[in-house]
Each structure stands twice: as structure tokens, then as C-alpha cells.
Write a protein that holds these residues in place. Structure first.
Motif: not given
Length: 363
Positions: A252, A256, A290-291, A294, A297-298
Motif C-alpha cells: 500500500r 501511494l 488527496d495523496i 490517504e 489516514r493510514e
């Protein structure tokens, strides 16, 4: 010449997120006002002063050597450089340790000989004031105060070196990045130091000695810019969170990371066009946002506005976190103040940090 004064700008990472802590990973950074002020004055020995807390110099203040009331060249005793430890100032101790390892003895530094004087003075007093990087209550504004102070001290030491012309921006960057990493316990990408040394906008690439590709054509496209400070976030803890995510979920993270690499490849292509547009840049910055959301949040460090800010900023073209988590939010493309707490940000052109007498051939 009785003194030398120069400034070191604030720095912001617009894109690249935590990926820039890895070698070879790109990000877009800018230098901007406010600036730290650096003063070099002749003295009988080498001494240092650092002040912060307010632009007036009040608040927290640490001095080494002569007291504030003593003028240049006074006989008041300054601490010998080798006596300055992390107990005095962790940042200054890191700068002096790195300087002695990378360059040589501090005993070589002195105020240059003036016309009519047969020998130079034995030292100098270096004062770095980062007061504009702090709120009135003494809390940080998230503008890269320690990086600016590090660059200020390193540049001043380079100016005092007998062979000052050997210190170009890349060499000063290398020394200052390593010193700042010492101060941070070995962590940190160095984007803030690099942007502060070079000024302007640039494509930053992480590594042992980071790389910088100037992108002056982007500065006009970024205006106007607004900043919003929210709750402080620990940068070292955020980097640790990213490191943990990278090891727990490598696939993941790589997904990204590759999106980040592609975005910066397209950013470079945009800069190569004859007339890059603000709309195209805003679109790329939206993808970077947006990256970042994300990734935040990870790793459990949100990188988006929350609470009442969402309501205040609902008509804004783009809001993006540019610090650790959502500590500092940057508003792009909005002609008027987008929220009561927002303040304007003025990007600065390249070439601003170093005193012209150190590099007369550079702008």
C-alpha cells in the motif's frame, strides 16, 4: 564594514508528504516570508546569541558570551566554542559539532581584516533572531524556525571562514542538513533547510545531501496563498508513524509512493511548457492533497481540516495540509481572506538567504 545582516526565509513543503524522508523521493517546496534575521558583528572572540518568542526579541532568550548590553568588540568574556553543549542549546551544539567535523576548527573563523588594519579581529558575534516564526504566546507557527536558525548559523560561519568563496549553496546545504538532523535525532528530510538556503520554489529530492531543482516559473502561479494554523502536531512522531506504516503495509505504501512520483513527473512536465497555467498547477496540487489525506489516514495523523474550519472553507478552491498532519493548512487560489484566522503568505524569489558578500556572483 561594521556588521553584516542577512535574512533566512520560512519554508513549506507543498507536495511530497512523508515520502521525502526517503532517498530519491520528490517534493515541491517553497521559501516564503516571514524571515529570520542574522547579524554578524566583529568581536574579540567567537560568540553566539539566539532569540525567539517575538519579533521584538523578548520572551525566551539564550545568550552565549557577551551580554546583550555589550557592544561589538567589547572585552566581555565569551564562552569558548568548545564549551557550548546541548545543555546550552541543542541546535547550536549540533551546528558547531557538524561544522568541526565537516569543515574544521572554529579557531579558523574571524572577522575579515579591514583596510588599514594589519590583522583581523579574533572573532565575531553571531545573532540569529527567529522571533517572527512564533506566536505572541511563544508557540511555534510551523514555519521551520529551527531549520532557519540552523541555516543562519551555518551561513554566518561560512562568511567568517578565510576561504568563504568555497562555500556555495550546495555545500552550505550539506552542512546545515546534517546539523539539523543531529538536532532532530537523525530524522528529517532536510527540505526545510534546503528551501531556506536556495529560496524560491523548487523540486526537492530527498537523500543524504538533498537535491534542489529551481522552479521559478511556479511562483507567479501560486499567488495568492493563505495560511491557517491549527493544533500542533509532533513531526518526529508523525515520521515514526509513517515508518511503521511503510513496514507493516509495504504494498500500500508503494502504491501511494508511485502516485507521488508520477505527480512530480507531471509537475516537471508542466514547468517545461512555454506557458504553464495556474489551473493546471491547482489540479496537480489537488491530487497531492488527496495523496496526503490517504496517507494521513493510514498512519493515524489526519491531514485535512476538521470542525468549524470545514464550514469556513467550503467555497475555497483548494485547501492542503503542508506540515505534519493538519498542523498548517495552505489555501490556494482564493482572492480574499478565506477564514478569520487566515494570514497571507508571500513566497520569496530564489537567492535571498546568503549575504551578497559571501557569493557576489550569485543573484
Amino acid at each position: 564594514m561594521s556588521r553584516v545582516v542577512f535574512t533566512v526565509p520560512a519554508s513549506f513543503l507543498l507536495t511530497g508528504e512523508y515520502f521525502v524522508t526517503e532517498p530519491g523521493q520528490p517534493g515541491l517546496a517553497i521559501a516564503a516570508d516571514p524571515c529570520a534575521t542574522v547579524l554578524i558583528e566583529p568581536a574579540q572572540t567567537l560568540c553566539f546569541r539566539s532569540s525567539w518568542g517575538s519579533s521584538a526579541g523578548s520572551g525566551a532568550d539564550i545568550s552565549w558570551g557577551s551580554s546583550a548590553g555589550n557592544g561589538p568588540g567589547s572585552n566581555s568574556a565569551c564562552n569558548a566554542p568548545q564549551q557550548i553543549t546541548a545543555d546550552d542549546s541543542p541546535l547550536l551544539a549540533a551546528v558547531l559539532d557538524e561544522w568541526q567535523q565537516a569543515v574544521g576548527s572554529l579557531a579558523d573563523l574571524h572577522w575579515p581584516a579591514a583596510a588599514g588594519r594589519t590583522a583581523p579581529l579574533q572573532g565575531a558575534r553571531i545573532t540569529v533572531d527567529t522571533g517572527r516564526f512564533f506566536h505572541a504566546d511563544g508557540s511555534k507557527r510551523g514555519f521551520g524556525s529551527s531549520a532557519a536558525a540552523c541555516v543562519g548559523f551555518c551561513t554566518a560561519l561560512a562568511w567568517l571562514h578565510p576561504n568563504s568563496r568555497s562555500f556555495d549553496r550546495r555545500r552550505i546545504t550539506g552542512i546545515a542538513v546534517q546539523a539539523h538532523r543531529r538536532f532532530q535525532g537523525g530524522r528529517g528530510s532536510g527540505y526545510d533547510v534546503t528551501a531556506a538556503v536556495y529560496g524560491g520554489a523548487g523540486l526537492f529530492t530527498g537523500g543524504d545531501c538533498p537535491d534542489w531543482e529551481p522552479l521559478p516559473q511556479l511562483l507567479p502561479l501560486l499567488s495568492p496563498l493563505w495560511l491557517l494554523n491549527t493544533e500542533p502536531v509532533s513531526t518526529p512522531q508523525s515520521i515514526l508513524g509513517y515508518s511503521g506504516f511503510r513496514h507493516r503495509h509495504p504494498a500500500r505504501c508503494e502504491q501511494l509512493r508511485q502516485r507521488n512520483v508520477l505527480l512530480h513527473r507531471q509537475l516537471a512536465e508542466l514547468c517545461d511548457t512555454p506557458r504553464p497555467s495556474a489551473a493546471d498547477l491547482l489540479q496537480l496540487l489537488s491530487r497531492a492533497r488527496d495523496i496526503g489525506i490517504e496517507l494521513g489516514r493510514e498512519i493515524g495523523v489526519p491531514a485535512e481540516p476538521s470542525g468549524t474550519l470545514i464550514q469556513q472553507l467550503h467555497e475555497v478552491p483548494l485547501v492542503k495540509a503542508v506540515g505534519a498532519g493538519s498542523e498548517t493548512l495552505m489555501v490556494f487560489g482564493h482572492p480574499r481572506r478565506p477564514a478569520p484566522a487566515a494570514e497571507p503568505l508571500l513566497p520569496l524569489p530564489a537567492g535571498t538567504p546568503l549575504p551578497s558578500s559571501l557569493h557576489p556572483e550569485e543573484p
